[in-house]
Write an enzyme that holds these catalytic residues in place. Structure first.
Site: not given
Length: 530
Positions: A156, A195, A350
């Protein structure tokens, strides 16, 4: 049930096509060029090289035009990145792709596609978590909080691994940065690069520590930083991170990213991780369409859709036949970088994906399972939430059922459309053979053991110094071949895996083992799940 007898029928052939003999690997070597830019790399072409070539970069270097150069090599996945000047016309890269794929030992060439993080951020909101409760994690915690011997790799953006609610679950060596090519995956710009921290918390924010939120279980986390602070990353960086995660012994690889389309380089990385025992869990995508994005769409990946707190499909979630599980993905409260306030709600597939990864890790704390068996156990214990199978797959992941149901005993209620992940029963059979040269191949017909099997996994284990490929046909008596197949795996070596959900069992399974180059002995293993 069928009669219970697997049947293999072997038909051996020698290919009659006139292919020029393979040349020996060249002595020259390519050199990596420092200073590759982070994030997207649209000026690069990725070229895959067969295992029978003596040297990866020199095999390609002789065909690289004068205005381009090899800037990156991955010896394990056997590809190089060739960079063209940014001002070069698209036709220059297209002409190179066409020309180089016709050369000996070159398996493919493709642009270095760009992938994005699959999150839809909202304004920060703080409230009660619903995701762990919706997937029954608290009930599972009555049995186990998880085990640090289980590792989840988060490929990620960088992650704030020293976050107070993550630090105890992050490994002492927290990961690697493939964007900046260093050993520290910490976010470069924590205000923008959050994220990976959020995804980490969805999977394994520390449970029962009196701090903040809870993930699904206390698995060990590692982070492969493959997306930059803008949430973008190249195929090459992501593929390298997946390979690295597998080499670290990750039990689960979480891919909350996608959108770059089908690429051989990414598929080879996912295949590599699968062949090395990892369960690859990937986000279905966020554009609301009726097909799943890559890498979730690869057969080796477990594709996850997102639902809200009312267990309805999220408006943004992609869906389709490739979806295997659903999980909460709307307004999910999890860890974020401390710069952003330490906790925030985000929405996206996600967020749903690491919920499944976290439950997978929690399940491995209770049961010793192969990645294929873990995948089927999660599906067979999933909860039917009343959505079509194209939206929920086998159902919403259920931590309590996965942890408390003995593998192989069934117990899940499954999803609509008959794909309930099966009862958990499985059967495995193998056949051995050998190929003598690039012109040789073997065809087999495999007779099904179960009526309407839920899944079949076909694995090829061939010689390290050869390049054998695997092709399948279902629902037909026609032999599979490189020119006629329903499913294929053709990495640069001879380790291939194909996973087919709900295969068509109206005819025997047609299997082709094909020598792209080289010779030697091999084993084909078929595992069929009821």
């Amino acid at each position: 049930m069928a009669d219970g007898d697997n049947s293999w029928a072997r038909r051996r052939f020698l290919k009659g096509v006139g292919i020029a003999g393979l040349t020996a690997g060249l002595a020259g070597t390519g050199t990596a060029t420092p200073g590759r830019q982070p994030g997207a790399k649209p000026d690069e072409v990725l070229v895959g090289v067969s295992a029978t070539a003596e040297d990866v970069p020199s095999t390609v270097a002789q065909y690289v035009p004068g205005n381009a150069e090899i800037v990156h090599t991955n010896e394990t996945l056997r590809y190089v990145a060739v960079q063209f000047p940014s001002e070069a016309a698209d036709t220059a890269r297209e002409n190179f792709i066409e020309a180089v794929t016709a050369k000996d030992h070159v398996k493919y060439a493709e642009t270095n596609a760009t992938h994005e993080a699959f999150a839809t951020p909202n304004d920060p909101q703080f409230g009660s978590q619903y995701a762990p409760e919706q997937v029954n994690a608290p009930t599972a915690w009555d049995t186990t909080f998880g085990d640090s011997s289980v590792t989840i790799a988060v490929v990620d953006t960088g992650a704030q691994y020293d976050h107070p609610d993550l630090a105890d679950n992050y490994a002492s060596d927290p990961g690697r940065d493939f964007v900046d090519s260093d050993a520290d995956p910490y976010p470069d710009v924590p205000a923008d690069e959050y994220h990976g921290t959020h995804v980490s918390g969805c999977a394994a924010a520390v449970v029962d520590n009196g701090t903040g939120v809870a993930g699904q279980g206390n698995s060990t986390l590692i982070n492969g930083r493959a997306l930059d602070e803008n949430g973008s990353g190249s195929t090459a960086d992501i593929a390298d991170a997946i390979q690295w995660a597998a080499d670290q012994g990750a039990d689960v690889v979480n891919l909350s990213l996608g959108g770059g389309g089908y690429t051989e380089t990414m598929k080879n990385a996912v295949s590599y991780a699968t062949n090395n025992g990892a369960l690859v869990v990937a986000a279905a995508g966020n554009n609301g369409s009726s097909s799943v994005s890559y890498p979730a769409a690869y057969s080796e990946s477990m594709a996850v859709s997102a639902v809200d707190d009312a267990e309805n499909l999220a408006s943004f979630s992609q869906y389709g036949d490739a979806v295997e599980l659903a999980a909460p993905g709307v307004d999910v409260l999890s860890t974020t970088t401390e710069t952003r306030g330490s906790y925030e709600q985000l929405s996206g597939t996600s967020m749903a994906t690491p919920v499944v990864s976290g439950v997978a890790g929690l399940t491995l704390a209770q049961w010793s399972l192969s990645n294929a068996d873990l995948r089927n156990h999660l599906k067979s214990t999933a909860g039917d939430i009343g959505l079509p199978s194209t939206q929920q797959g086998s159902g919403q992941v259920d931590a309590a059922a996965a942890v408390t149901t003995e593998p192989g005993s069934g117990g899940g209620d499954g999803g609509d459309g008959g794909d309930d992940g099966g009862t958990g029963d499985s059967t495995t059979t193998s056949v051995n053979g050998s190929l003598s040269s690039y012109a040789d191949y073997d065809d087999y017909s495999y007779g099904w053991t179960y009526d309407a099997p839920s899944q079949v996994v076909v694995e090829l284990d061939g010689p390290a110094d050869a390049d054998f490929d695997l092709y399948l046909n279902t629902g037909t008596t026609a032999n599979a071949s490189p020119g006629d197949y329903d499913y294929a795996s053709y990495t640069a070596d001879s380790q291939e895996t194909i996973v087919v959900d709900a295969p068509d069992d109206s005819t025997d399974l047609q299997i082709d083992v094909d020598s792209y180059s080289g010779s030697g002995s091999y084993t084909v293993t078929v595992t069929e799940y009821q």
